[in-house]
Design an enzyme around this catalytic site. Sequence first.
Site, PDB file in Angstrom:
ATOM      1  N   PHE A 184     -71.282  73.782  26.215  1.00  0.00           N
ATOM      2  CA  PHE A 184     -72.034  72.826  25.420  1.00  0.00           C
ATOM      3  C   PHE A 184     -71.531  71.397  25.669  1.00  0.00           C
ATOM      4  O   PHE A 184     -71.475  70.957  26.805  1.00  0.00           O
ATOM      5  CB  PHE A 184     -72.041  73.229  23.952  1.00  0.00           C
ATOM      6  CG  PHE A 184     -72.833  74.497  23.703  1.00  0.00           C
ATOM      7  CD1 PHE A 184     -74.211  74.506  23.834  1.00  0.00           C
ATOM      8  CD2 PHE A 184     -72.212  75.688  23.365  1.00  0.00           C
ATOM      9  CE1 PHE A 184     -74.958  75.663  23.647  1.00  0.00           C
ATOM     10  CE2 PHE A 184     -72.939  76.857  23.168  1.00  0.00           C
ATOM     11  CZ  PHE A 184     -74.320  76.843  23.310  1.00  0.00           C
ATOM     12  N   SER A 185     -71.112  70.674  24.635  1.00  0.00           N
ATOM     13  CA  SER A 185     -70.843  69.237  24.804  1.00  0.00           C
ATOM     14  C   SER A 185     -69.549  68.902  25.527  1.00  0.00           C
ATOM     15  O   SER A 185     -69.259  67.716  25.753  1.00  0.00           O
ATOM     16  CB  SER A 185     -70.871  68.533  23.446  1.00  0.00           C
ATOM     17  OG  SER A 185     -72.196  68.445  22.971  1.00  0.00           O
ATOM     18  N   VAL A 186     -68.774  69.903  25.916  1.00  0.00           N
ATOM     19  CA  VAL A 186     -67.703  69.638  26.883  1.00  0.00           C
ATOM     20  C   VAL A 186     -68.325  69.016  28.136  1.00  0.00           C
ATOM     21  O   VAL A 186     -67.686  68.236  28.851  1.00  0.00           O
ATOM     22  CB  VAL A 186     -66.942  70.941  27.215  1.00  0.00           C
ATOM     23  CG1 VAL A 186     -66.002  70.757  28.406  1.00  0.00           C
ATOM     24  CG2 VAL A 186     -66.158  71.424  25.992  1.00  0.00           C
ATOM     25  N   SER A 187     -69.591  69.329  28.369  1.00  0.00           N
ATOM     26  CA  SER A 187     -70.340  68.759  29.500  1.00  0.00           C
ATOM     27  C   SER A 187     -70.319  67.240  29.493  1.00  0.00           C
ATOM     28  O   SER A 187     -70.353  66.602  30.552  1.00  0.00           O
ATOM     29  CB  SER A 187     -71.794  69.236  29.447  1.00  0.00           C
ATOM     30  OG  SER A 187     -71.886  70.630  29.319  1.00  0.00           O
ATOM     31  N   LYS A 188     -70.292  66.640  28.321  1.00  0.00           N
ATOM     32  CA  LYS A 188     -70.295  65.179  28.216  1.00  0.00           C
ATOM     33  C   LYS A 188     -69.072  64.579  28.895  1.00  0.00           C
ATOM     34  O   LYS A 188     -69.158  63.560  29.592  1.00  0.00           O
ATOM     35  CB  LYS A 188     -70.364  64.759  26.751  1.00  0.00           C
ATOM     36  CG  LYS A 188     -71.670  65.125  26.046  1.00  0.00           C
ATOM     37  CD  LYS A 188     -71.634  64.746  24.578  1.00  0.00           C
ATOM     38  CE  LYS A 188     -73.005  64.873  23.929  1.00  0.00           C
ATOM     39  NZ  LYS A 188     -73.516  66.240  23.840  1.00  0.00           N
TER      40      LYS A 188
END
Length: 401
Positions: A130-134
């Site tokens: 999920f927002s680890v992608s950011k």
Amino acid sequence: MNPTKPLAVAALSCMLSLLSPAMAEPTDWTSDTLVSARASMFFPGLNYLTFQHMNKLFATRTVAAGSQAWHLPSNATALNGPFQFEGEDYDLEAFLEKTRTNGLLVIKDGTIVHEQYRNSMTPATRHTVFSVSKSIIATLIGIAQSEGAIGSLDDKVTDYLPAMAGSGYDGVTIEQVLSMRSGVNWEERYEFGSDTQLTEVHDNALVAYNYRWCDYAERSEPKVTPGETFNYATLDTSVLGCLLAAATGTKVSEYMSEKLWQPAGMEHPAYWIMDGPEPVGDEFYGAGFNATLRDLGRFGLMMLNDGQANGRQVVPSDWVSASTIPDAGYEPYEPGASLGYQYQWWTLTDSDAYAAIGLFNQFIYIDPERDVVIVKLSYSTDPLGWEEPNINFFKAVAEQL
């Protein structure tokens, strides 16, 4: 978070089909079955499995690995509790069960001291983060800037994405988007199945494949003056990904493979889920990355080592500092908060530790003072999960080691 019975049944049917090794790669990503399954992908009874097989629900783009993996030595070390959760003390296994954990990796001084796979996850499983992608997108922005594909963080978004002219991103700088201070009208509220702004884009871009995240950004509106107010926005990271693709002239997955995944010596290919099928969709830059536990650990160790991995400088050391050490006014992100926010990385107000954090408790936690990296992949029942007890767990483990 309460999917209807028909959607839950469709999701169950889709999940059961994952168990068949002969299942062909689907090509009709807009079929009723897959649209219904994507609408139910957070179904709590099955998200332990869904999060390990997102490529069966979404069109994807591969991030190819190289032939020379970065070797990580191992030296198993006991992690002694108790670890606290909701006012009770637990040993390690009970804590991992209570916090609905699929995988845990602990690296100390460059050596793996604990590695654990649960709930059918294996060393080759590519788990969603999920927002680890950011944080990964921000790292790629730093590489692109160092190579001259991006001129300056003071450049305007519209310098690279002319279609954003007239939108909420008109006049906004790259730095303002990196720090989640774009000023764009966006509310990040995780109430899937409701009529929130986030749900609207989620349902159209990810579930139904009606339009891309960046299509929505092109018709966004300003709300406050850019640079003044922190507002966490997956839409901002989507714009960063589209900007990166435009600046480098290639797909982000291909750029990531060439500039980060292969040079850093990642062991397995990773992938991004997409917000539309080929050729119209993009990688879901804000929350769509999937990789193995160890390769996520390698990514964290590279950041801990000031951008060095596999015997080479992969990310400029000054970018690692710029993106993880908070500027004045960036920590905490609001009065009384325990976290700050720099360039798509969360920072801890009580130490120099920082973290990439994703929905449903996905973490890459980095403690430079103690030379520790911890990756924890989970499947909590609520999108926001148990962030505080997990961070306290990381602190306790780092202190123990």
